[in-house]
Design an enzyme around this catalytic site. Structure first.
Site, PDB file in Angstrom:
ATOM      1  N   HIS A  31      -7.982 -32.354  -5.866  1.00 28.72           N
ATOM      2  CA  HIS A  31      -8.692 -31.322  -6.249  1.00 28.72           C
ATOM      3  C   HIS A  31      -8.185 -29.914  -6.191  1.00 28.72           C
ATOM      4  CE1 HIS A  31     -12.200 -28.794  -5.871  1.00 28.72           C
ATOM      5  NE2 HIS A  31     -13.135 -29.775  -6.389  1.00 28.72           N
ATOM      6  N   GLY A  70     -17.814 -23.843  -8.800  1.00 28.10           N
ATOM      7  CA  GLY A  70     -18.706 -23.095  -7.854  1.00 28.10           C
ATOM      8  C   GLY A  70     -19.271 -21.583  -8.288  1.00 28.10           C
ATOM      9  N   GLU A  86     -11.008 -29.686 -14.318  1.00 22.76           N
ATOM     10  CA  GLU A  86     -11.942 -28.879 -13.585  1.00 22.76           C
ATOM     11  C   GLU A  86     -11.357 -27.604 -13.582  1.00 22.76           C
ATOM     12  OE1 GLU A  86     -14.760 -30.833 -10.520  1.00 22.76           O
ATOM     13  OE2 GLU A  86     -12.813 -30.727  -9.651  1.00 22.76           O
ATOM     14  N   GLY A 108     -20.195 -30.918  -8.243  1.00 28.28           N
ATOM     15  CA  GLY A 108     -20.067 -30.340  -6.793  1.00 28.28           C
ATOM     16  C   GLY A 108     -21.427 -29.989  -6.157  1.00 28.28           C
ATOM     17  N   GLY A 109     -21.812 -28.592  -6.178  1.00 27.10           N
ATOM     18  CA  GLY A 109     -23.129 -27.973  -5.658  1.00 27.10           C
ATOM     19  C   GLY A 109     -24.164 -28.957  -6.124  1.00 27.10           C
ATOM     20  N   SER A 117     -19.259 -26.370 -12.440  1.00 22.23           N
ATOM     21  CA  SER A 117     -20.662 -25.749 -12.507  1.00 22.23           C
ATOM     22  C   SER A 117     -21.365 -26.632 -13.553  1.00 22.23           C
ATOM     23  CB  SER A 117     -20.451 -24.391 -12.868  1.00 22.23           C
ATOM     24  OG  SER A 117     -20.095 -23.630 -12.022  1.00 22.23           O
ATOM     25  N   GLU A 133      -9.180 -27.311  -4.637  1.00 25.59           N
ATOM     26  CA  GLU A 133      -9.482 -26.769  -3.127  1.00 25.59           C
ATOM     27  C   GLU A 133      -8.299 -27.267  -2.244  1.00 25.59           C
ATOM     28  OE1 GLU A 133     -13.640 -27.821  -2.867  1.00 25.59           O
ATOM     29  OE2 GLU A 133     -14.022 -26.342  -4.406  1.00 25.59           O
ATOM     30  N   ASN A 138     -19.332 -34.704  -5.739  1.00 27.58           N
ATOM     31  CA  ASN A 138     -18.397 -34.458  -4.731  1.00 27.58           C
ATOM     32  C   ASN A 138     -18.954 -33.765  -3.749  1.00 27.58           C
ATOM     33  OD1 ASN A 138     -16.242 -33.288  -3.246  1.00 27.58           O
ATOM     34  ND2 ASN A 138     -15.146 -32.213  -4.806  1.00 27.58           N
ATOM     35  N   TRP A 139     -19.481 -34.085  -2.456  1.00 31.60           N
ATOM     36  CA  TRP A 139     -20.312 -33.414  -1.569  1.00 31.60           C
ATOM     37  C   TRP A 139     -19.702 -32.221  -0.789  1.00 31.60           C
ATOM     38  CZ3 TRP A 139     -23.711 -37.015   1.625  1.00 31.60           C
ATOM     39  CH2 TRP A 139     -24.672 -37.988   0.831  1.00 31.60           C
ATOM     40  N   LYS A 140     -18.257 -32.498  -0.966  1.00 31.24           N
ATOM     41  CA  LYS A 140     -17.157 -31.453  -0.485  1.00 31.24           C
ATOM     42  C   LYS A 140     -17.418 -31.537   1.299  1.00 31.24           C
ATOM     43  CE  LYS A 140     -16.322 -28.870  -4.514  1.00 31.24           C
ATOM     44  NZ  LYS A 140     -16.301 -27.884  -5.277  1.00 31.24           N
TER      45      LYS A 140
END
Ligand code: PGA
Length: 238
Positions: free
Chosen positions: A93, A166, A160, A219-220, A198, A95, A8-10
């Protein structure tokens, strides 16, 4: 079931990243024991789809609107994502739930629309830290699933924990096992249940070995091809 490792590049990435990040992943995908999915921002969907065309890696969106077309400024329909080359879409998600006020009912409507347009939805659920500390985590996720998953759900669930996204913090493997066991009891067999929050090369093998963990939403660490591939290589053969 093969594990699914989804990136997930967000809200990250420019046109140059489509090739830089996606090309090495596309080249490696066929040799992996897991399925590989990249979810770039919508501006890069078509470019990433072009880079991955003919490879074993898939492309997905990060959200879609519940309506097929119409007066919804700034939104994208599931059919548009499909048209750009996506076969998957992340929905609900944390977010999106937090920043855009998405309720379970909204997520459910989006999942219906995604499936109707031929996209496989990845529906995200997870508790806040306060909810976990209050011992409410299982009940919270049960309620989210009851409200977010449509009848005949044929997608993937991603657990999640909000406090693990993150932050570099993850639940213990025992806590992941407890939650995934509980989710399995709700969704039944055949639905892959991803863990997200994470996930890094250093903890991926341990998390992916937990019973009922059918992959990861990353993600990251999905923004570095080497790190994302290291996570994919940590997935046990399904
Ligand atoms: P993270 O994000 O890997 O950066 O914690 C996971 C996610 O939000 O899907």
């Amino acid at each position: 079931m093969r594990a699914l490792i989804a990136g997930n590049w967000k809200m990250n990435g420019r046109r140059a990243d489509a090739g830089r990040l996606a090309a090495p992943l596309g080249a490696a995908a066929a040799g992996l024991a897991c399925d590989l999915l990249l979810c770039p921002p919508a501006t890069l969907l078509a470019a990433v789809a072009a880079v991955l065309s003919g490879t074993a890696a898939a492309v997905g969106g990060q959200d879609c609107h519940a309506a097929p077309d119409g007066a919804h400024t700034g939104d994208l329909s599931a059919a548009m994502l499909r048209d750009a080359g996506a076969t998957w879409v992340i929905l609900g998600h944390s977010e999106r739930r937090a920043e855009h006020g998405e309720s379970d009912a909204v997520v459910r409507a989006k999942a219906v629309a995604a499936q109707a347009a031929g996209l496989a939805p990845i529906v995200c659920v997870g508790e806040t830290e306060a909810e976990r500390l209050a011992g409410q985590h299982l009940a919270v996720v049960r309620r989210q699933l009851a409200g977010s998953l449509p009848d005949g759900f044929a997608g993937v669930v991603a657990y999640e924990p909000v406090w693990a996204i993150g932050t570099g913090r993850t639940p213990s493997t025992a806590d992941v096992a407890e939650m995934h066991q509980s989710i399995r009891g709700i969704v039944g067999a055949g639905v892959r249940i991803l863990y997200g929050g994470s996930v890094k090369p250093g903890n991926a093998a341990e998390l992916l070995a937990v019973p009922e963990v059918g992959g990861a939403l990353v993600g990251g660490a999905s923004l570095q091809a080497d790190d994302f591939l290291a996570i994919a290589r940590a997935a046990p053969a399904g």
